[in-house]
Design an enzyme around this catalytic site. Structure first.
Site, PDB file in Angstrom:
ATOM      1  N   HIS A  62       0.664  -1.241  -0.266  1.00 48.60           N
ATOM      2  CA  HIS A  62       0.220   0.216   0.229  1.00 48.60           C
ATOM      3  C   HIS A  62       1.205   1.008  -0.319  1.00 48.60           C
ATOM      4  O   HIS A  62       0.004   2.481  -0.058  1.00 48.60           O
ATOM      5  CB  HIS A  62      -1.278  -0.099   1.240  1.00 48.60           C
ATOM      6  CG  HIS A  62      -2.145  -0.894   1.491  1.00 48.60           C
ATOM      7  ND1 HIS A  62      -2.758  -1.455   2.132  1.00 48.60           N
ATOM      8  CD2 HIS A  62      -2.875  -1.446   0.025  1.00 48.60           C
ATOM      9  CE1 HIS A  62      -2.960  -2.344   2.348  1.00 48.60           C
ATOM     10  NE2 HIS A  62      -3.529  -2.295   0.385  1.00 48.60           N
ATOM     11  N   GLU A 118      -3.657   3.372   1.550  1.00 46.39           N
ATOM     12  CA  GLU A 118      -3.212   3.788   0.475  1.00 46.39           C
ATOM     13  C   GLU A 118      -3.294   5.243   0.035  1.00 46.39           C
ATOM     14  O   GLU A 118      -2.673   5.593  -0.155  1.00 46.39           O
ATOM     15  CB  GLU A 118      -3.543   2.592  -0.436  1.00 46.39           C
ATOM     16  CG  GLU A 118      -2.779   2.889  -2.349  1.00 46.39           C
ATOM     17  CD  GLU A 118      -3.467   2.608  -3.308  1.00 46.39           C
ATOM     18  OE1 GLU A 118      -3.676   1.005  -3.364  1.00 46.39           O
ATOM     19  OE2 GLU A 118      -3.833   3.010  -4.840  1.00 46.39           O
ATOM     20  N   THR A 170      -5.940   2.675  -6.145  1.00 46.40           N
ATOM     21  CA  THR A 170      -5.900   1.168  -7.850  1.00 46.40           C
ATOM     22  C   THR A 170      -7.298   0.368  -7.672  1.00 46.40           C
ATOM     23  O   THR A 170      -7.163  -0.166  -8.998  1.00 46.40           O
ATOM     24  CB  THR A 170      -4.963   0.336  -7.216  1.00 46.40           C
ATOM     25  OG1 THR A 170      -4.562   0.668  -5.455  1.00 46.40           O
ATOM     26  CG2 THR A 170      -3.411   1.428  -7.485  1.00 46.40           C
ATOM     27  N   SER A 173      -5.872 -10.255  -2.346  1.00 48.17           N
ATOM     28  CA  SER A 173      -5.314 -10.250  -1.089  1.00 48.17           C
ATOM     29  C   SER A 173      -5.111 -11.635  -0.388  1.00 48.17           C
ATOM     30  O   SER A 173      -4.899 -12.525   0.983  1.00 48.17           O
ATOM     31  CB  SER A 173      -5.231  -9.161  -0.110  1.00 48.17           C
ATOM     32  OG  SER A 173      -6.218  -8.901   0.315  1.00 48.17           O
TER      33      SER A 173
END
Ligand code: SF4
Length: 277
Positions: free
Chosen positions: A73, A126, A161, A260
């Site tokens: 991040h 992030e 993102t 993830s």
């Protein structure tokens, strides 16, 4: 019951890279390996690394001399400099290259005199890290928040993102009304651009979708939202959460997973599903 998998799912390039870097540090025998913040938003992956002796540390002041990882991040330049200035600390920067691009664009926009907007989640690490690259920048997540912004001559935009392009479009449409000049860098990463359509495609074909991944993972939650608009959807972290009742009358079940979510968690879910017949 037919089981179908999304064409693309699970670990993305950036998460995979960061976990590999940590595993390499372990193999190289580095001492006191620590990660600032959870390396991924997935409790099972974190437990796996903790079992190998890696510590997740929430605050800089709790770090001890050794090796510290910046997770995918990313962090703000101030935090990075502080880490690098610490005595006895080796810093390994595992920021995802796609996040780095977003950080670079935020800085460039600021340098070129734009008022910078980050379209993202206000509390997401992030977005908070990117904010540090453009002093005075703001994070907004919705078209309503965009409406509240003051008009300005030059508005520059970067995007977290993992956001859904359709929701970003709505925010950008509002921002267009706020500036004489609007420059937008679409920094949604390739993994997100592939995974969300793959989840949609899957959801259109099945009676039920299981989205596997951390409840604290933004990209996993968004996959669940995308699927829930199209079919019955359950967001689970592990196989233990599966309930037989969900599958009554279900002829086809689809499985997808966040960026993830490690393979071993997905495989446990698939094995358990097969046992349900
Ligand atoms: S989701 Fe995208 S930006 Fe985030 S770590 Fe993965 S590849 Fe990088």
């Amino acid at each position: 019951m037919e089981i179908m998998l999304a064409k693309t799912m699970g670990f993305c390039f950036g998460v995979n890279r960061s976990i590999q870097l940590v595993n390499k540090a372990i193999a190289d025998g580095k001492k006191n390996i620590q990660i600032l913040g959870p390396i991924v938003h997935n409790p099972q992956q974190i437990k796996d690394l903790e079992a190998k002796g890696v510590r997740m540390v929430d605050e800089i002041d709790r770090l001890v001399p050794g090796t510290v990882f910046v997770r995918a991040h990313g962090v703000s330049p101030d935090v990075l400099n502080e880490l690098r200035g610490r005595k006895g600390m080796e810093v390994i920067d595992a920021t995802c290259p796609f996040v780095k691009l977003e950080q670079d664009y935020a800085r460039k926009l600021k340098d070129e005199g734009y008022s910078v907007v980050i379209i993202g989640e206000r509390t997401h690490p992030e977005a908070l890290g990117v904010q540090g690259f453009a002093e005075g920048s703001v994070i907004i997540g919705t078209a309503e928040e965009a409406k509240e912004l003051k008009a300005t001559p030059k508005l520059g935009v970067v995007v977290q993102t993992t956001l859904e392009p359709e929701s970003v479009d709505k925010v950008v449409a509002e921002l267009y009304l706020k500036a004489q000049e609007l420059r937008v860098y679409n920094t949604i990463c390739r993994a997100t651009r592939e995974r969300q359509p793959a989840a949609k495609e899957l959801a259109q074909k099945v009676d039920l979708v299981l989205v596997v991944g951390g409840k604290n993972s933004g990209n996993t939650r968004r996959l669940a939202e995308v699927c829930a608009r199209l079919t019955k959807t359950q967001h689970i972290e592990t196989a233990d959460e599966l309930e037989k009742g969900w599958f009554k009358g279900v002829k086809s079940v689809g499985v997808t997973a966040g960026a993830s979510t490690p393979d071993f968690v997905i495989n446990e879910v698939l094995d358990r599903l097969k046992s349900f017949g």
